[in-house]
Design a protein around this motif. Structure first.
Motif, short mmCIF file in Angstrom:
data_model
loop_
_atom_site.label_atom_id
_atom_site.label_comp_id
_atom_site.label_asym_id
_atom_site.label_seq_id
_atom_site.Cartn_x
_atom_site.Cartn_y
_atom_site.Cartn_z
N MET A 1 77.97 7.52 56.88
CA MET A 1 77.84 6.07 56.73
C MET A 1 76.38 5.68 56.93
N PHE A 2 75.88 4.83 56.10
CA PHE A 2 74.50 4.39 56.21
C PHE A 2 74.45 2.89 56.44
N GLU A 3 73.37 2.44 57.00
CA GLU A 3 73.17 1.01 57.20
C GLU A 3 72.70 0.40 55.89
N THR A 4 73.42 -0.57 55.40
CA THR A 4 73.08 -1.16 54.10
C THR A 4 71.85 -2.05 54.19
N PHE A 5 71.13 -2.06 53.11
CA PHE A 5 69.95 -2.91 52.91
C PHE A 5 68.93 -2.80 54.03
N ASP A 6 68.51 -1.57 54.24
CA ASP A 6 67.43 -1.25 55.16
C ASP A 6 66.12 -1.42 54.39
N ARG A 7 65.28 -2.32 54.82
CA ARG A 7 64.07 -2.64 54.05
C ARG A 7 63.08 -1.48 53.94
N SER A 8 63.33 -0.39 54.66
CA SER A 8 62.43 0.77 54.54
C SER A 8 62.76 1.62 53.31
N ARG A 9 63.93 1.37 52.68
CA ARG A 9 64.30 2.10 51.46
C ARG A 9 63.56 1.56 50.26
N SER A 10 63.46 2.38 49.23
CA SER A 10 62.83 1.93 47.98
C SER A 10 63.66 0.83 47.35
N ARG A 11 62.97 -0.17 46.81
CA ARG A 11 63.64 -1.31 46.18
C ARG A 11 63.18 -1.46 44.74
N TYR A 12 64.15 -1.78 43.89
CA TYR A 12 63.89 -1.88 42.47
C TYR A 12 64.61 -3.07 41.87
N ALA A 13 64.23 -3.42 40.67
CA ALA A 13 64.97 -4.36 39.84
C ALA A 13 65.15 -3.68 38.49
N SER A 14 66.32 -3.79 37.92
CA SER A 14 66.61 -3.16 36.64
C SER A 14 65.77 -3.80 35.54
N LEU A 15 65.71 -3.13 34.42
CA LEU A 15 64.98 -3.66 33.27
C LEU A 15 65.55 -5.00 32.83
N GLY A 16 66.89 -5.11 32.85
CA GLY A 16 67.53 -6.37 32.47
C GLY A 16 67.15 -7.51 33.39
N VAL A 17 67.06 -7.24 34.68
CA VAL A 17 66.68 -8.28 35.64
C VAL A 17 65.21 -8.64 35.48
N VAL A 18 64.36 -7.63 35.36
CA VAL A 18 62.92 -7.88 35.21
C VAL A 18 62.63 -8.69 33.95
N SER A 19 63.41 -8.45 32.91
CA SER A 19 63.15 -9.17 31.65
C SER A 19 63.81 -10.55 31.60
N SER A 20 64.64 -10.88 32.61
CA SER A 20 65.33 -12.17 32.56
C SER A 20 65.07 -13.09 33.76
N LEU A 21 64.42 -12.57 34.80
CA LEU A 21 64.10 -13.39 35.97
C LEU A 21 62.63 -13.21 36.33
N PRO A 22 61.96 -14.29 36.72
CA PRO A 22 60.57 -14.16 37.18
C PRO A 22 60.49 -13.30 38.45
N GLY A 23 59.39 -12.62 38.62
CA GLY A 23 59.19 -11.78 39.79
C GLY A 23 59.38 -12.52 41.10
N GLU A 24 59.00 -13.80 41.14
CA GLU A 24 59.14 -14.59 42.36
C GLU A 24 60.60 -14.76 42.75
N LEU A 25 61.47 -14.89 41.77
CA LEU A 25 62.90 -15.02 42.08
C LEU A 25 63.48 -13.69 42.54
N ILE A 26 63.04 -12.60 41.94
CA ILE A 26 63.46 -11.27 42.38
C ILE A 26 63.03 -11.06 43.83
N ASP A 27 61.78 -11.38 44.13
CA ASP A 27 61.28 -11.26 45.51
C ASP A 27 62.07 -12.16 46.46
N SER A 28 62.47 -13.33 45.99
CA SER A 28 63.24 -14.26 46.83
C SER A 28 64.59 -13.66 47.22
N ILE A 29 65.21 -12.92 46.32
CA ILE A 29 66.49 -12.28 46.64
C ILE A 29 66.30 -11.28 47.77
#
Length: 108
Positions: A1-29
């Motif tokens: 079992m792992f601790e979910t959403f540990d900020r030390s893990r690598s974080r990404y946004a899919s191509l679909g998200v990057v092409s449909s949401l501004p970076g600021e909104l992705i960062d806000s999530i």
């Protein structure tokens, strides 16, 4: 079992998200997860965020399966009808990715 959403893990946004949401909104999530959710409520490995129009501005509405907890965060970003209605944040234990609903099966 792992601790979910540990900020030390690598974080990404899919191509679909990057092409449909501004970076600021992705960062806000990611900020909402880190500052408003993590350590406040138990998180599953799949979080949902509805992107809604609040009088021309973006509101992100958080929810997750098996939980009655929901939260809405109003942001100072202009809303666009081109934004996806919903995105998911998925943590597989190695990396965390923000995905469109149509991209989930590719990563889960």
């Amino acid at each position: 079992m792992f601790e979910t959403f540990d900020r030390s893990r690598s974080r990404y946004a899919s191509l679909g998200v990057v092409s449909s949401l501004p970076g600021e909104l992705i960062d806000s999530i990611w900020l909402i997860i880190d500052l408003n959710l993590k350590g406040v409520i138990p998180l599953t490995n799949m979080l949902a965020f509805d992107v809604t129009n609040n009088n021309g501005w973006v509101t992100l509405r958080f929810s997750q399966e098996f939980s009655d907890v929901e939260m809405a965060v109003d942001l100072a970003y202009a809303y666009s009808t081109e934004f996806p209605e919903r995105v998911f944040a998925f943590d597989d234990g190695t990396r965390e990715t923000i995905l469109l609903p149509t991209e989930i099966s590719e990563h889960s």
